[in-house]
Design an enzyme around this catalytic site. Structure first.
Site, short mmCIF file in Angstrom:
data_model
loop_
_atom_site.label_atom_id
_atom_site.label_comp_id
_atom_site.label_asym_id
_atom_site.label_seq_id
_atom_site.Cartn_x
_atom_site.Cartn_y
_atom_site.Cartn_z
CB VAL A 159 -0.92 0.02 1.23
CG1 VAL A 159 -1.59 1.37 1.36
CG2 VAL A 159 -1.98 -1.06 1.11
N PRO A 160 1.02 1.92 -1.13
CG PRO A 160 0.62 2.91 -3.21
CD PRO A 160 0.11 1.83 -2.28
CB CYS A 161 1.74 4.97 3.03
SG CYS A 161 3.14 4.09 3.69
CG HIS A 162 6.13 5.35 -1.39
ND1 HIS A 162 5.62 4.07 -1.30
CD2 HIS A 162 6.33 5.57 -2.72
CE1 HIS A 162 5.53 3.54 -2.53
NE2 HIS A 162 5.95 4.44 -3.40
NE ARG A 163 3.26 4.92 -5.78
CZ ARG A 163 2.84 3.73 -6.21
NH1 ARG A 163 1.54 3.46 -6.24
NH2 ARG A 163 3.70 2.83 -6.63
#
Length: 257
Positions: A159-163
């Site tokens: 889940v790309p929370c870095h985005r």
DNA sequence: GGCTTGACCGCCA
DNA sequence: TTGGCGGCCAAGC
């Protein structure tokens, strides 16, 4: 009492032993594997339902026992090494979509699941503000709470929370540190330098005067706008006043329609 | 159930 | 331009 060197109790217990029922191990243990990732070695725990917990080896000092302990504290189950990674994990870590990789988010609250679902919809190489995730999750004013949820993201990278970034153009914090957040985004070819330059000029949205559409600056639609037709806006209200409508791809705001 | 704690937001001086 | 600050909201004690 010992008879011929054999403890009779132990001997009797051996006689009582029987094979474990099929599937018992899966009920007691969660399995885990180590796998390469853009942030170095990754430890991945998964149930029969899907991936449940992910941490970089670096974040647990390269110690699988520390990873297992972190997992046990959160999910109250022990870990056991798996023979192979779950289907779709490696391509998902390479940024491919639609790999069929399943996530087990059953231990989370509805709000946490909604936040992760919204975050999962951000394409590689693009970013969205915390407030956008809050709105997509159905709680438009819960931007701060979104940050709290992502700080505990059990499945980072997948889940790309870095985005998810700050509304003012800065990257904000990250589970594994802001430097890793930037590294991941640059690895996805996000136009971070352009976005920062726009933000310094007070421009948080980009519009095209040929289409009348306004986007987040990282939206792939915005990146296609010919420079001579590109216009920056500080707010969506400014863009709307100039006759622009929100992009239907990156959805900088809910359409009035 | 109330208090505290945040990967936030936006206004204001 | 920048930092302070009040507001906000969900989770964890």
């Amino acid at each position: 009492m010992m008879i011929n060197g054999i403890d009779p109790v132990l001997s009797a217990l051996r006689g009582l032993s029987c094979p474990a029922p099929a599937g018992l191990s899966a009920k007691v243990f969660t399995r885990w594997v180590a796998t390469p990732s853009p942030l170095g070695e990754l430890y991945v725990a998964f149930t029969g339902t899907g991936v449940q917990f992910v941490r970089t080896a670096e974040s647990v000092d390269g110690d699988p026992a520390a990873f297992a302990e972190a997992y046990r504290r959160r999910f109250a189950r022990p870990l056991r090494t798996a023979d192979r990674a779950p289907a779709g994990l490696l391509p998902a870590l390479r940024g491919r979509r639609g790999t069929g990789l399943l996530l087990d988010l059953s231990a989370l609250s509805d709000f946490e699941r909604d936040v992760l679902a919204a975050t999962r919809g951000i394409p590689a190489g693009e970013t969205r503000p915390y407030g956008w995730v809050a709105r997509e999750a159905g709680r438009p004013r819960a931007a701060h709470a979104v940050g709290s949820v992502l700080a505990r993201n059990p499945v980072p990278l997948l889940v790309p929370c870095h985005r998810v970034v700050r509304a003012d153009g800065r990257l904000g914090e990250y589970l594994f540190g802001p430097a890793h957040k930037e590294k991941l985004l640059r690895g996805e070819d996000a136009n971070l330098d352009d976005v920062l330059a726009y933000a310094r000029q007070g421009m948080h949205y980009l519009g095209s005067d040929t289409t009348g559409v306004v986007c987040f600056p990282t939206c792939h639609q915005a990146r296609r706008i010919t420079p001579s037709h590109r216009h920056g806006f500080r707010t969506l209200a400014d863009a709307a006043a100039a006759g622009y409508r929100p992009c239907r791809v990156c959805r900088p705001a809910v359409d009035a329609a």
